[in-house]
Design an enzyme around this catalytic site. Sequence first.
Site, PDB file in Angstrom:
ATOM      1  N   GLU A   1     -15.760  15.813   5.591  1.00  0.00           N
ATOM      2  CA  GLU A   1     -15.452  17.017   6.360  1.00  0.00           C
ATOM      3  C   GLU A   1     -14.278  17.757   5.757  1.00  0.00           C
ATOM      4  O   GLU A   1     -14.260  18.994   5.693  1.00  0.00           O
ATOM      5  CB  GLU A   1     -15.162  16.647   7.823  1.00  0.00           C
ATOM      6  N   GLU A   2     -13.281  17.006   5.295  1.00  0.00           N
ATOM      7  CA  GLU A   2     -12.068  17.621   4.773  1.00  0.00           C
ATOM      8  C   GLU A   2     -12.291  18.354   3.449  1.00  0.00           C
ATOM      9  O   GLU A   2     -11.433  19.092   2.994  1.00  0.00           O
ATOM     10  CB  GLU A   2     -10.974  16.562   4.587  1.00  0.00           C
TER      11      GLU A   2
ATOM     12  N   ASP B   1      -6.645  12.988  12.953  1.00  0.00           N
ATOM     13  CA  ASP B   1      -7.656  13.930  12.484  1.00  0.00           C
ATOM     14  C   ASP B   1      -8.551  13.201  11.481  1.00  0.00           C
ATOM     15  O   ASP B   1      -8.182  13.047  10.319  1.00  0.00           O
ATOM     16  CB  ASP B   1      -6.962  15.126  11.833  1.00  0.00           C
TER      17      ASP B   1
END
Length: 326
Positions: A191-192, A161
């Site tokens: 993104e995280e 991921d």
Amino acid sequence: MEFLKKLCTAIAPSGNESSVHDIIKNEIRAYVDEITTDALGNLIAHKKGAGKKVMLAAHADEIGIIVTYIEKSGLIRFHNIGGVRPLYALSQRVKFLNGIAGVVFYDMAKDIEKISFDDMYIDIGAKSDEEAEKLVNIGDVAGFVGEFFERGDAVVSKALDDRVGCYILIKALKRAQNTDNDVYAVFTSQEELGLRGAATGAYSINPDIALAIDVTDTGDMPGTAPMAVTLGGGAAIKIKDSRSISSGYVVNLLKRLAKDNNLPYQLEVLTRGGTDAGAIHMSRGGVKTATLSVPTRYIHSPCEMVSKTDIETCITLTQKFIEERF
């Protein structure tokens, strides 16, 4: 799988994606017309065309930790970067950007089932704060260490991921040479931490249509909530998650492309979590956007698992999406 291994084993927590971006730049340079990095750290590969402006996004960052305090004993206090679960982090190894490694453990006077990051520390083997500070400083970040290995159709590693999404996008971009579309392959940052890179990237590109490529949960393990996605069952076409409802136009397009090319696919409704699509679809006046997902077990752990056949299916479907005449 050697290139996927190279992507996954790079350490690049959110906001520190440059090591992954360097690998990607060297791999795709010959297949695009221009490569740039924007102010938020997105790597943008542009393949120029006279057709519709197509944005594809896969995030280059991973979850990790950040140093908050160093004890007199040399033990290092930390907090999470992104969705790190304390119990997933416990007894794991981490590696800082400078290569220093350590072990995550906890105050054993605490109830292990109720521990938080405030009860945890990293041990790098230092005997004092002075010794530790020669190696690690406040604000330094680290990623988890997870061996990359294959068994049959399965691949296991930390940071699948979303390095697997980066891998899929790279492979599809290299194969999709017959297109008039104006293609932007964006390897997004942060993104995280809330889809930050995707938000600024989409605003600057202003695409006509977009596809995010990311991982998703499966419903094929003991105790999981009912979910119509299984490992090895094919590419997952997202209908909805907590950050977006996919464009019906793009969903139907992906379904048609899958059927036309005899590619197995699954329909995904994710009840929690989101992808870069959540930011892209709301950019400016709105963008027709969907997510193509790789079914993944043990997400946000150092031992995420995906299927090679699902990866290959996603590569072909992404290639066909790039080549489509919109």
